[in-house]
Design a protein around this motif. Structure first.
Motif, PDB file in Angstrom:
ATOM      1  N   HIS A 128      29.647  34.913  44.881  1.00 15.39           N
ATOM      2  CA  HIS A 128      28.297  34.444  45.181  1.00 15.39           C
ATOM      3  C   HIS A 128      27.374  35.607  45.525  1.00 15.39           C
ATOM      4  CE1 HIS A 128      29.426  30.017  45.991  1.00 15.39           C
ATOM      5  NE2 HIS A 128      28.598  30.060  44.976  1.00 15.39           N
ATOM      6  N   GLU A 129      27.881  36.556  46.300  1.00 14.31           N
ATOM      7  CA  GLU A 129      27.040  37.698  46.686  1.00 14.31           C
ATOM      8  C   GLU A 129      26.687  38.543  45.475  1.00 14.31           C
ATOM      9  OE1 GLU A 129      26.908  41.432  49.830  1.00 14.31           O
ATOM     10  OE2 GLU A 129      28.791  40.364  49.516  1.00 14.31           O
ATOM     11  N   ALA A 130      27.679  38.791  44.589  1.00 17.25           N
ATOM     12  CA  ALA A 130      27.409  39.594  43.398  1.00 17.25           C
ATOM     13  C   ALA A 130      26.348  38.934  42.527  1.00 17.25           C
ATOM     14  CB  ALA A 130      28.700  39.796  42.609  1.00 17.25           C
ATOM     15  N   ALA A 131      26.459  37.621  42.347  1.00 17.40           N
ATOM     16  CA  ALA A 131      25.471  36.899  41.536  1.00 17.40           C
ATOM     17  C   ALA A 131      24.090  36.965  42.182  1.00 17.40           C
ATOM     18  CB  ALA A 131      25.916  35.452  41.358  1.00 17.40           C
ATOM     19  N   PHE A 132      24.059  36.804  43.495  1.00 18.99           N
ATOM     20  CA  PHE A 132      22.789  36.838  44.216  1.00 18.99           C
ATOM     21  C   PHE A 132      22.108  38.192  44.053  1.00 18.99           C
ATOM     22  CE2 PHE A 132      20.158  37.465  47.969  1.00 18.99           C
ATOM     23  CZ  PHE A 132      19.466  36.259  48.054  1.00 18.99           C
ATOM     24  N   ARG A 133      22.875  39.277  44.165  1.00 17.97           N
ATOM     25  CA  ARG A 133      22.309  40.623  44.039  1.00 17.97           C
ATOM     26  C   ARG A 133      21.793  40.879  42.632  1.00 17.97           C
ATOM     27  NH1 ARG A 133      21.523  41.272  49.276  1.00 17.97           N
ATOM     28  NH2 ARG A 133      23.459  41.253  50.479  1.00 17.97           N
ATOM     29  N   GLN A 134      22.342  40.156  41.663  1.00 17.09           N
ATOM     30  CA  GLN A 134      21.904  40.322  40.277  1.00 17.09           C
ATOM     31  C   GLN A 134      20.714  39.433  39.934  1.00 17.09           C
ATOM     32  OE1 GLN A 134      25.400  39.647  37.816  1.00 17.09           O
ATOM     33  NE2 GLN A 134      26.629  41.034  39.088  1.00 17.09           N
ATOM     34  N   GLY A 135      20.208  38.723  40.933  1.00 15.74           N
ATOM     35  CA  GLY A 135      19.059  37.863  40.705  1.00 15.74           C
ATOM     36  C   GLY A 135      19.413  36.491  40.172  1.00 15.74           C
ATOM     37  N   LEU A 136      20.697  36.149  40.197  1.00  9.02           N
ATOM     38  CA  LEU A 136      21.145  34.858  39.670  1.00  9.02           C
ATOM     39  C   LEU A 136      21.174  33.806  40.765  1.00  9.02           C
ATOM     40  CD1 LEU A 136      24.115  36.156  37.488  1.00  9.02           C
ATOM     41  CD2 LEU A 136      21.755  35.730  36.756  1.00  9.02           C
ATOM     42  N   TRP A 137      21.196  32.554  40.353  1.00  8.20           N
ATOM     43  CA  TRP A 137      21.295  31.428  41.285  1.00  8.20           C
ATOM     44  C   TRP A 137      22.266  30.429  40.680  1.00  8.20           C
ATOM     45  CZ3 TRP A 137      19.336  31.077  46.111  1.00  8.20           C
ATOM     46  CH2 TRP A 137      19.400  29.822  46.745  1.00  8.20           C
ATOM     47  N   GLU A 138      23.543  30.615  41.024  1.00  8.69           N
ATOM     48  CA  GLU A 138      24.546  29.740  40.451  1.00  8.69           C
ATOM     49  C   GLU A 138      25.515  29.284  41.527  1.00  8.69           C
ATOM     50  OE1 GLU A 138      27.663  31.601  38.023  1.00  8.69           O
ATOM     51  OE2 GLU A 138      26.605  33.503  38.291  1.00  8.69           O
ATOM     52  N   THR A 139      25.969  28.057  41.383  1.00  9.56           N
ATOM     53  CA  THR A 139      26.942  27.514  42.319  1.00  9.56           C
ATOM     54  C   THR A 139      28.309  27.488  41.656  1.00  9.56           C
ATOM     55  OG1 THR A 139      26.450  25.262  41.605  1.00  9.56           O
ATOM     56  CG2 THR A 139      25.216  26.116  43.495  1.00  9.56           C
ATOM     57  N   LEU A 140      29.321  27.799  42.443  1.00  9.13           N
ATOM     58  CA  LEU A 140      30.683  27.844  41.939  1.00  9.13           C
ATOM     59  C   LEU A 140      31.521  26.777  42.637  1.00  9.13           C
ATOM     60  CD1 LEU A 140      31.135  31.732  42.157  1.00  9.13           C
ATOM     61  CD2 LEU A 140      30.582  30.402  40.106  1.00  9.13           C
ATOM     62  N   GLU A 141      32.557  26.341  41.978  1.00  4.25           N
ATOM     63  CA  GLU A 141      33.461  25.398  42.624  1.00  4.25           C
ATOM     64  C   GLU A 141      34.308  26.145  43.653  1.00  4.25           C
ATOM     65  OE1 GLU A 141      37.240  23.432  40.927  1.00  4.25           O
ATOM     66  OE2 GLU A 141      35.650  21.931  40.643  1.00  4.25           O
ATOM     67  N   LEU A 142      34.310  25.651  44.879  1.00  7.31           N
ATOM     68  CA  LEU A 142      35.005  26.312  45.972  1.00  7.31           C
ATOM     69  C   LEU A 142      36.325  25.616  46.276  1.00  7.31           C
ATOM     70  CD1 LEU A 142      31.914  26.776  48.330  1.00  7.31           C
ATOM     71  CD2 LEU A 142      32.678  28.228  46.429  1.00  7.31           C
ATOM     72  N   ALA A 143      37.139  26.273  47.094  1.00 11.21           N
ATOM     73  CA  ALA A 143      38.415  25.697  47.525  1.00 11.21           C
ATOM     74  C   ALA A 143      38.347  25.398  49.021  1.00 11.21           C
ATOM     75  CB  ALA A 143      39.553  26.665  47.227  1.00 11.21           C
ATOM     76  N   GLU A 144      39.330  24.661  49.510  1.00 13.33           N
ATOM     77  CA  GLU A 144      39.418  24.334  50.929  1.00 13.33           C
ATOM     78  C   GLU A 144      40.747  24.849  51.485  1.00 13.33           C
ATOM     79  OE1 GLU A 144      39.059  20.118  51.283  1.00 13.33           O
ATOM     80  OE2 GLU A 144      36.964  20.087  50.591  1.00 13.33           O
ATOM     81  N   LEU A 145      40.745  25.184  52.761  1.00 18.88           N
ATOM     82  CA  LEU A 145      41.996  25.558  53.415  1.00 18.88           C
ATOM     83  C   LEU A 145      42.840  24.324  53.730  1.00 18.88           C
ATOM     84  CD1 LEU A 145      41.086  28.463  55.860  1.00 18.88           C
ATOM     85  CD2 LEU A 145      41.782  28.545  53.470  1.00 18.88           C
ATOM     86  N   GLN A 146      42.181  23.182  53.889  1.00 23.86           N
ATOM     87  CA  GLN A 146      42.908  21.936  54.133  1.00 23.86           C
ATOM     88  C   GLN A 146      43.906  21.699  53.001  1.00 23.86           C
ATOM     89  OE1 GLN A 146      42.274  19.901  56.809  1.00 23.86           O
ATOM     90  NE2 GLN A 146      43.681  18.264  56.275  1.00 23.86           N
ATOM     91  N   GLN A 147      45.183  21.646  53.342  1.00 23.04           N
ATOM     92  CA  GLN A 147      46.277  21.414  52.406  1.00 23.04           C
ATOM     93  C   GLN A 147      46.568  22.599  51.479  1.00 23.04           C
ATOM     94  OE1 GLN A 147      48.334  18.799  52.738  1.00 23.04           O
ATOM     95  NE2 GLN A 147      47.029  18.283  54.486  1.00 23.04           N
ATOM     96  N   ALA A 148      45.876  23.735  51.661  1.00 22.30           N
ATOM     97  CA  ALA A 148      46.208  24.924  50.875  1.00 22.30           C
ATOM     98  C   ALA A 148      47.571  25.453  51.320  1.00 22.30           C
ATOM     99  CB  ALA A 148      45.147  26.006  51.069  1.00 22.30           C
ATOM    100  N   THR A 149      48.354  25.969  50.391  1.00 20.94           N
ATOM    101  CA  THR A 149      49.668  26.524  50.725  1.00 20.94           C
ATOM    102  C   THR A 149      49.541  28.027  50.954  1.00 20.94           C
ATOM    103  OG1 THR A 149      50.881  24.844  49.475  1.00 20.94           O
ATOM    104  CG2 THR A 149      52.023  26.911  49.927  1.00 20.94           C
ATOM    105  N   VAL A 150      49.916  28.463  52.141  1.00 17.49           N
ATOM    106  CA  VAL A 150      49.874  29.879  52.510  1.00 17.49           C
ATOM    107  C   VAL A 150      51.294  30.313  52.849  1.00 17.49           C
ATOM    108  CG1 VAL A 150      48.964  31.605  54.107  1.00 17.49           C
ATOM    109  CG2 VAL A 150      47.535  29.657  53.417  1.00 17.49           C
ATOM    110  N   VAL A 151      51.797  31.311  52.135  1.00 19.62           N
ATOM    111  CA  VAL A 151      53.120  31.865  52.433  1.00 19.62           C
ATOM    112  C   VAL A 151      52.934  32.999  53.435  1.00 19.62           C
ATOM    113  CG1 VAL A 151      55.108  33.094  51.491  1.00 19.62           C
ATOM    114  CG2 VAL A 151      54.086  31.195  50.214  1.00 19.62           C
ATOM    115  N   LEU A 152      53.672  32.920  54.530  1.00 23.58           N
ATOM    116  CA  LEU A 152      53.529  33.873  55.631  1.00 23.58           C
ATOM    117  C   LEU A 152      54.818  34.667  55.779  1.00 23.58           C
ATOM    118  CD1 LEU A 152      51.951  34.967  58.085  1.00 23.58           C
ATOM    119  CD2 LEU A 152      52.753  32.969  59.375  1.00 23.58           C
ATOM    120  N   LEU A 153      54.760  35.949  55.491  1.00 26.21           N
ATOM    121  CA  LEU A 153      55.922  36.832  55.575  1.00 26.21           C
ATOM    122  C   LEU A 153      55.780  37.696  56.822  1.00 26.21           C
ATOM    123  CD1 LEU A 153      58.528  37.916  54.368  1.00 26.21           C
ATOM    124  CD2 LEU A 153      57.163  39.376  52.856  1.00 26.21           C
TER     125      LEU A 153
END
Length: 331
Positions: A128-153
Motif C-alpha cells: 500500500h505504501e509503495a502504491a501510494f508513493r507512486q501516486g496510485l490509489w488501489e485497495t488490496l485484499e488483506l489477511a487476518e490474524l484470526q485463525q492464521a497459522t503461525v509456526v513458532l520455533l
C-alpha cells in the motif's frame, strides 16, 4: 560449573561507576558491597578486590577476557544479554561458579515486534505504501490474524510471550520443540522433525531460537521451501539459525517475505544486497529497546546483586542443559 555461589566471607561486585550509582540510589544497595570502575576497563587492583562482576560494557566479550586474565576464578558473573554465544563460553564455564543473564527481560517488546511484523504482512502495508508513493490509489485484499497459522520455533521466555500475544489475536500457534510439551498460547506443540510438515500450512514462521551448534542453520533451504508462496519469516532470535543465502534467494525472488531484527553481519554493510529487497521489514537488532525494558534490565541486575550479597539463589542462571547446548555437547 557449580550451581550456586560459595559462601565467601567478603562478597563485592565489580560494576561500572554509572551502574554503581544507580544500584545505590535507586535500589538501596550498600556502596561498600560494590567495586566501581571508571574508564574503558577496570584495573587489576579493582578486579582483585571483587568476587563477582556485572558484564556491562559496549564490548562484553572484551571485558570478560580482561577479567578472566586478571582473576582465574569468579563466584558469579551477570551478562545483560539473553544469549551468551558472543562471550568466551569455554573460559567462562571453567572460571565462573554461576553465570546469570538477562533472559526474559526483553520478552514483551520482542513479542510486540513479532505482532507488528505479522500485521505489516497481513495488512500488506509495504505494498500500500509503495502504491501510494507512486501516486496510485488501489485497495488490496488483506489477511487476518484470526485463525492464521503461525509456526513458532523456540519456546523459551520470549517464545512463550509471542505465543500468548498471538493467541490473544486468535491465531493458531503451532509450537516446535525437541521435546513436545503443553505451552500456554500454543494450539499444539510438535517435535522438531515435523518442522517442514507444519510449515506447509503456515502463513508465518517465527524464529526465537538462541545461537548454538545445534540450532546453526536449522532453518535451511528445505524448511523454507516447505512454506507456501507469500508466507512470512520472522527472526528475532539469532541470524545463524537461518541459512542466509537460502532465505535471501526466497525473499529476493518475491516468493517469501521476511521481517528480520537479527543479521548475519552487524552492522549490516551499506552495500549489502538485503538493502535492495522490497518485501522485507528490517530492524537493526533493536526490537527489544524500550524504556520499560531498560528498567527491567536494571531491576534484574539489582535483584541478583542483592541475592548474591545475601547468599540467596540467583535469577536466570545458565542451566547445565544450556551450558551443554552452547558448548556443543550433550545437546
Amino acid at each position: 560449573m557449580m550451581e550456586s555461589p560459595s559462601h565467601a566471607s567478603v562478597r563485592r561486585v565489580l560494576v561500572p561507576e554509572k551502574l554503581a550509582r544507580t544500584l545505590v540510589s535507586d535500589f538501596g544497595i550498600a556502596s561498600e558491597a560494590l567495586v566501581p570502575w571508571f574508564g574503558d576497563l577496570p584495573n587489576g587492583e579493582l578486579i582483585a578486590a571483587s568476587s563477582a562482576a556485572v558484564l556491562w560494557h559496549r564490548d562484553p566479550a572484551r571485558l570478560c577476557h580482561h577479567l578472566l586474565q586478571h582473576k582465574p576464578r569468579w563466584e558469579w558473573m551477570h551478562s545483560l544479554w539473553t544469549g551468551i554465544e558472543h562471550l568466551p563460553v569455554k573460559e567462562l564455564h571453567r572460571a565462573v561458579r554461576v553465570l546469570t543473564t538477562g533472559k526474559g527481560t526483553g520478552a514483551i517488546p520482542l513479542a510486540e515486534w513479532v505482532l507488528l511484523a505479522l500485521l505489516w504482512h497481513a495488512k500488506r502495508v509495504a505494498e500500500h505504501e509503495a502504491a501510494f508513493r507512486q501516486g496510485l490509489w488501489e485497495t488490496l485484499e488483506l489477511a487476518e490474524l484470526q485463525q492464521a497459522t503461525v509456526v513458532l520455533l523456540g519456546l523459551g521466555a520470549v517464545g512463550r510471550q509471542v505465543a500468548k500475544l498471538l493467541r490473544a489475536c486468535g491465531a493458531r500457534v503451532v509450537g516446535v520443540a525437541r521435546s513436545p510439551r503443553k505451552v500456554a498460547g500454543c494450539t499444539e506443540v510438535v517435535p522438531l522433525e515435523q518442522l517442514p510438515v507444519v510449515c506447509h500450512q503456515a502463513q508465518a514462521l517465527v524464529l526465537v531460537l538462541p545461537g548454538t551448534p545445534a540450532t546453526n542453520s536449522m532453518v535451511n533451504a528445505q524448511v523454507l521451501a516447505a512454506l507456501p508462496d507469500g508466507a512470512l519469516v520472522v527472526n528475532i532470535g539469532r541470524a545463524a539459525v537461518v541459512e542466509e543465502q537460502a532465505l535471501f534467494s526466497e525473499v529476493a525472488s518475491g516468493r517469501l517475505w521476511a521481517a528480520l531484527d537479527v543479521w548475519w553481519q552487524e552492522p549490516l554493510p551499506a552495500e549489502s544486497p538485503w538493502r535492495t529487497v522490497k518485501n522485507l521489514l528490517p530492524s537493526p537488532h533493536g526490537a527489544y529497546r524500550t524504556r520499560p525494558f531498560t528498567q527491567r534490565h536494571a531491576q534484574r541486575v539489582a535483584e541478583n546483586v542483592k541475592a548474591y550479597l545475601a547468599g540467596r539463589p540467583l535469577q536466570a542462571r545458565v542451566t547445565p542443559r544450556e551450558w551443554q547446548e552452547i558448548l556443543g555437547f550433550g545437546a
